[in-house]
Design a protein around this motif. Structure first.
Motif: not given
Lengths: 412, 289
Positions: A315-319, A323-324, A332-333, A255-256
């Motif tokens: 991007l909004c979800v991932l940062i 996203a946990n 998001a993926c 994810r990172r």
């Protein structure tokens, strides 16, 4: 001699194992086989009738095949995003799953080669590409480079996966000298396959939309976002469906990687859009066609804005800490993969041809036959990957191993 | 079992591949530059037989070689061209391209652009103009292969199926091309056409005087292009597009001959090179009278 017999026994066991499975496994594989066969049928049709069965024209002479090819080369290259953490940074949790990435690279490169093959007008003349029979225009043609690096990458990954799995099957410790050098070569090779694929387009001075130094870096950034995103989804499927447990650590690390790669990808996209639209030269007509439409022709406009929306959403979800939660991470993926697939496939290949170098605007839409061939290749790739997991996981779990009387002692 | 049956069913369309469409000797044929004279003559006879069977016309296919001391070049007067498209049609009549109807010039090697007076911006041009020409406020620019000295198409080809001949003409070995179309993506002049299907042309439209490297009827799935009518020009004739031009806008000749008309134009006229910034060094020039 006994080594050969032993290896042959290994292949026989894999063959038998391939046919063992629950009804769910049979249903899944049967479904994929059916779609693949529909694709084969469509290709047979195309071989007889010619490429008139596609939506391509003299004006837009590459379409869905090359678009999918370009996207998939990126996915194959992204296997290094597992290999680097596992082998360079020696992160234990990645070491356990790195093989899944390498197996995926094998399936995906096979798909790439199939997409190039179905794009050929004369696949019967493929021998012309092979040095002893043909006349490969190497090192001048970028396409000859691409043929070499793609096949090389396939062979590297086949060797690494094959060797490690066979050693595991024999219960022996793999000898470092037989695979570590190849792993490190494969890291550079992975970067090279996607760079060379970018250079295919970048090298063409007659197509200003492609003739841009930023295309190769953008390719790598978007590949290293979409590839790991696909692995995040795949790992969850593997741990749910098979007996192989994958913890959350690889998912979080991936994810990172995805987040950073996506950030860079969007930044590079911004750089490109600035050049195209701020200076506003005649060379930006293709970008205008893609983003806003040109003289009333706007078939790609909804697609590219959807792609941008999906990428920004991802991007909004991932940062965010959201996203946990795995379901949100998965959403998001999926958004990211679809977004990159549009942006890099149709969004890069088709506008390169619109308008033509002489200003003619002919829009492109894939035909049904063409779509069936694409679906068939996707199904075949997934079929191949499913099969590889089906036989590799029992080996990795230790369920499939050489019997005591078969194994040859390590130091005879 | 079910799998094999499925595969056979899926491959069924292949049965309709007519016998002889792809033969072993086709698959094993060598590159043009490696063929001996005997091999070439055997191939030419075979191609004649095949085209007779397929199109019902007895054609005469030759392999005319380049002459020494010749570098072909073309110049076109933008002041004289009136946009009648006779060159585009003559190209079709000469070069045996596929067509759906008599006036279908999509596969012609010449595209005639209509441009607004006041600029030379091909990106704003119109190829679909109709009505009486020349129109007021418009001028016309036919574009065909520029036979570039630094040709991006020959660089792109992964199998050397396209190359520059000694007389400066870029040709395609239609029996070697794999149909990847990378050369089409590479060309800055939209000069190449692909055979998306087996060429369709009625017997009365076939030009029986053919050459291996130029106007013979192409197989399905390969790229073709303008060869400056090498089957004519290597025998001292003019290209078909020049002969038909009603205004005398077209000038064709040998760059190596100091007294040729083309050299006079290059030395004395205001010459414009289309897309000179692409760095391809064309041997096709536009000029103003």
């Amino acid at each position: 001699m006994s080594h050969i017999r032993q290896y042959f026994q290994f292949l026989v066991k894999i063959w038998c194992l391939s046919w063992e499975g629950s009804w769910r496994f049979y249903l899944w594989m049967g479904f994929l086989s059916l779609i693949s066969l529909i694709g084969v049928h469509a290709w047979a049709e195309q071989l007889v009738e010619g490429l008139q069965t596609t939506g391509m024209t003299n004006q837009v002479s590459w379409g869905a095949y090359i678009a999918n090819f370009t996207f998939l080369v990126g996915v194959a290259a992204a296997a290094v995003m597992l290999v680097i953490p596992a082998y360079v940074y020696k992160i234990e949790s990645m070491h356990e799953v790195v093989l899944f990435g390498e197996l995926m690279a094998i399936a995906v490169i096979t798909m790439c080669l199939l997409f190039v093959t179905v794009d050929l007008g004369r696949p019967d003349r493929f021998l012309h590409l092979m040095p002893p029979f043909g006349r490969m225009n190497w090192p001048i043609s970028m396409l000859s480079w691409d043929v070499i690096v793609l096949n090389g990458y396939l062979i590297l990954n086949l060797h690494i996966c094959g060797y490690l799995l066979y050693m595991k099957y024999l219960g022996r410790t793999p000898s470092k000298k037989f695979y570590i050098p190849f792993v490190f070569v494969a890291i550079f090779w992975a970067i090279s396959i996607h760079t060379v694929t970018a250079f295919l387009y970048v090298g063409l001075a007659g197509r200003p939309f492609w003739n841009h130094p930023i295309v190769a870096p953008r390719f790598l950034a978007s590949a290293f976002a979409a590839g790991p995103a696909l692995l995040i989804l795949t790992f969850q499927i593997i741990r749910r469906v098979t007996g192989f447990w994958i913890g959350n650590e690889p998912l979080q690390l991936l994810r990172r990687i995805t987040t950073i790669a996506l950030l860079i990808s969007l930044f590079l996209l911004g750089c490109e859009l600035f050049v195209e639209f701020y200076s506003g030269t005649y060379h930006s007509v293709s970008a205008k066609y893609l983003w806003f439409g040109l003289h009333g022709h706007d078939r790609l406009v909804p697609w590219i804005w959807t792609a941008l929306g999906l990428n920004v959403f991802a991007l909004c979800v991932l940062i965010s800490p959201g996203a946990n939660r795995l379901w949100l991470l998965d959403a998001a993926c999926i958004a990211l993969i679809v977004g990159i697939w549009i942006e890099k496939g149709m969004g890069l290949i088709v506008p390169g041809f619109i308008p033509t170098p002489l200003g003619q605007i002919v829009e492109y839409q894939p035909s049904w036959n063409e779509t069936f061939i694409c679906l068939g290749i996707w199904a075949f790739g997934i079929l191949m990957y499913s099969w590889m997991l089906h036989v590799a996981i029992p080996i990795m779990n230790g369920e499939l191993k050489a019997g005591p009387n078969e194994a040859i002692p390590e130091n005879p | 079992m079910a799998g094999i049956a499925g595969l056979v069913t899926a491959l069924k369309p292949l049965l309709s591949l007519e016998r002889g469409d792809i033969s072993l000797s086709d698959l094993l044929q060598k590159h043009y530059q490696e063929l001996s004279a005997e091999e070439m003559s055997r191939i030419l006879r075979k191609l004649e037989k095949q085209s007779n069977e397929d199109y019902g016309v007895a054609s005469n296919i030759n392999d005319t070689k380049a002459r020494e001391g010749v570098q072909f070049a073309y110049a076109l007067s933008l002041s004289k061209c009136v946009g009648c498209r006779r060159c585009a049609h003559a190209c079709l009549a000469e070069n045996n391209q596929s067509r759906e109807s008599e006036d279908d010039i999509e596969m012609s090697y010449i595209r005639v652009l209509e441009l607004d007076k006041g600029s030379i911006n091909v990106e704003e041009s119109d190829q679909y103009y109709d009505g009486e020409v020349p129109k007021k406020d418009k001028y016309y620019m036919p574009v065909q292969c520029h036979q570039c000295q630094d040709s991006p198409c020959t660089k792109a080809c992964p199998v050397e199926a396209t190359w520059m001949e000694p007389d400066g003409v870029v040709v395609v070995d239609y029996n070697w091309c794999i149909g990847c179309r990378y050369c089409m993506a590479a060309c800055p002049y939209d000069a190449r056409r692909f055979n998306w299907k087996k060429p369709s042309l009625p017997p009365e439209s076939v030009n029986p005087n053919q050459n291996y490297l130029s106007n013979r009827i192409r197989p399905q799935g390969v790229v073709e292009k303008c060869t400056f009518c090498l089957h004519r020009t290597r025998e001292g004739k003019y290209p078909a597009c020049l002969e038909v031009c009603p205004t005398g806008a077209r000038v064709f000749g040998n760059l190596l001959d100091p007294d040729s008309e083309i050299n006079y134009i290059l030395k004395n006229k205001r010459v414009y090179i289309l897309k000179e910034d692409a760095g391809t060094t064309p041997k096709f020039y536009y000029f103003f009278d």
